[in-house]
Scaffold this active site. Sequence first.
Site, PDB file in Angstrom:
ATOM      1  N   HIS A 155     -11.214  -4.485  10.318  1.00 47.94           N
ATOM      2  CA  HIS A 155     -11.752  -4.286   8.967  1.00 47.94           C
ATOM      3  C   HIS A 155     -13.003  -3.423   8.949  1.00 47.94           C
ATOM      4  O   HIS A 155     -13.811  -3.534   8.025  1.00 47.94           O
ATOM      5  CB  HIS A 155     -12.088  -5.640   8.323  1.00 47.94           C
ATOM      6  CG  HIS A 155     -10.908  -6.324   7.715  1.00 47.94           C
ATOM      7  ND1 HIS A 155      -9.931  -6.939   8.459  1.00 47.94           N
ATOM      8  CD2 HIS A 155     -10.539  -6.494   6.424  1.00 47.94           C
ATOM      9  CE1 HIS A 155      -9.023  -7.461   7.655  1.00 47.94           C
ATOM     10  NE2 HIS A 155      -9.373  -7.200   6.412  1.00 47.94           N
ATOM     11  N   GLU A 190       0.819  -1.215   0.000  1.00 48.45           N
ATOM     12  CA  GLU A 190       0.000   0.000   0.000  1.00 48.45           C
ATOM     13  C   GLU A 190       0.850   1.262   0.000  1.00 48.45           C
ATOM     14  O   GLU A 190       0.558   2.232  -0.701  1.00 48.45           O
ATOM     15  CB  GLU A 190      -0.948   0.008   1.206  1.00 48.45           C
ATOM     16  CG  GLU A 190      -2.073  -1.016   1.136  1.00 48.45           C
ATOM     17  CD  GLU A 190      -1.647  -2.423   1.531  1.00 48.45           C
ATOM     18  OE1 GLU A 190      -0.483  -2.596   1.975  1.00 48.45           O
ATOM     19  OE2 GLU A 190      -2.465  -3.356   1.395  1.00 48.45           O
TER      20      GLU A 190
END
Lengths: 332, 328
Positions: B129, B60
């Site tokens: 999440h 990322e």
Amino acid sequence: MTLRGIHPVPFPIEESRELVHQMLRIRRFEEACAEWYGLQKIRGFLHLYIGEEAVATGVIHELAPDDAIVATYREHGHALVRGVPAKALMAEMFGRSTGCSRGRGGSMHLFDAERRFYGGNAIVAGGLPVAVGLGLADRMLARPRVTACFFGEGAVAEGAFHEAMNLAALWQLPVLFCCENNGYAMGTALARSQSQTDLCARAASYGMPARAVDGMDIVAVTLAAREAAAQVRNGAGPAFLEFQTYRFRAHSMFDPELYRERAEVELWRERGPLHTFTDRLKAEKVFSEADFQRIDAEVADEIRAALEFADTSPLEPVEDLLRDVHTPQASA
Amino acid sequence: MSTTSAREALHDALREALTNDSRVLLIGEDVGRYGGSYAVSKSLLTEFGPQRIRDAPLSELGFTGAGVGAALGGLRPIIEIMTVNFSLLALDQLVNTAATLRHMSGGQFSVPLVVRMATGAGRQLAAQHSHSFDGWFAHIPGLKVLTPGTVTDARYMLGIALADPDPVILLEHAQFYSETGTIGAPPTPDEAWRAATRRVGRDLTLIAWGGMLSRALAAAQRLAAEGIEAEVLDLRSLRPLDNERLIESVRRTRRAVVVDESWRTGSFAAEISARIMEGALYELDAPVLRVCSAEVPMPYAAHLEVAATPQIENIVAAARSVVHGGSA
Ligand SMILES: Cc1ncc(C[n+]2csc(CCOP(=O)(O)OP(=O)(O)O)c2C)c(N)n1
């Protein structure tokens, strides 16, 4: 391995002179910075490159005008050799509106769009992913350009290094990774922080050519950069060069240097890139002390003018504090 | 008129951008072969090829920074970070590079980068999440933050972001993808970054954005049945923030409830509440209330997740409280 003293310098004398000139510009510019830091005209973090001049000089000498450079907070030398005017650089150090970053960047954030000099990144390894993206743009737009990305050996421990190496190799991007291994990340010696101290082995593990170069020898640096830049430009994908070098000064102006012996510094000073190269040219009788003095005088003039320009330049008006956060747009 | 899902609208927006501008490319994890983890980029690989629909490794930080560099180099990259949760690994490039380059360089560089990410809770994905960091991104000068909450915005906000010369973050709520509606006209340039009144009302203003918009609208409907007319203001853009419409609405209704899926402490709702205090304190008839997530890492069990996040009933209760007095 260096071939210094065995083979003659393989450059025309004009080119050798230019390399001396550039290394000397860095040396004198930074000596002036240290002095004016003492006078409190320059503040913040100041990281000197003295001792490492051959690396920026040799690599950037081999770049074309439309190649890109991404550097670190220790980037005065890179900016100078790239052609950013010493005046604009010194004014930036002084925090003036005539500085190359309008006084918004300082020593660690020197920029020059026209010369494709993408700074001055003060996050260790922060420049590597950006260099990958510049390479991606060149690759996709089919431009035969090289992006040279400079970083210290400390950056090799960062995740960003590994992500960038993988991306550049995976996508075969035209990036020349230039690791300036000066042995220490602040006070931490390489072996005290990294399990594999062979940096080329780490780069090679990503499937790109990797080579260690004597970073104190401007001839070795220049030749290695010439070869690697040509390969990268010709579409061979990224390459990694480890320049083994040393900083003669402290990490920054706040560093008491408790982590190394003076004797070690002295040993490396004997290998200083500037005098070893000029000694070699003198031994070959293509360059004299008078030549050196002439160049030094010319550089002194340049630095004096830069200091005067910086010291008499205006400050950015406080009313302009909020400019350059976003790009101005024609209102709809 | 036919209805469209937000997912389809986002897909069409991507397809249009790729078709109209050869500099546009999409980079992200599983955007190509897999079709996007929320299927937004499905089939685009076939149409535009692997150079422009670029599957990225699990890096990322690396590919977000590469987006910055690609934008500097003349491309118009769209970075898809699979979810906001993983954007934590890319924050350095977003905050230290994308947001600062223009200023640090004294205005020499622009970074026309678009970063899309799915955000929010509601699918029992537990504590790692389910994050909402809207306020974090909106905190950063140099970034802009768009939060589509209608299918029309799902269809057109990407274009707004790509037309902008600076880094723009698009926060797409994970539950929003399957919401449906009719795509309206694209926002005019004047309206591109402004808040929109989604429902007119006189008794209070419900302030929401992104994934919470549909809940605020549902709450307003229930409140109407009780005779409370709630105005619903969709902020749409968190930075820049449309202070003018926010203050105008609250001055008129004299009461406000802010709905924000982030944790209450230090939330963007706190910023909105402060803005109202600065701009409309003397017109207020009740304290501003915030409906936010409970101060707990998101639990897995469905009933606990529901209890932890803003629900329609919580919004209704807060609205009643500001209108009738008493505690929410
Ligand atoms: C991500 C990050 N961590 C820590 C620092 C603080 N810091 C600044 S320079 C430095 C040492 C870096 O060493 P190296 O990469 O070898 O470069 P050198 O300074 O020797 O040129 C550290 C730890 C930083 N700027 N960025």
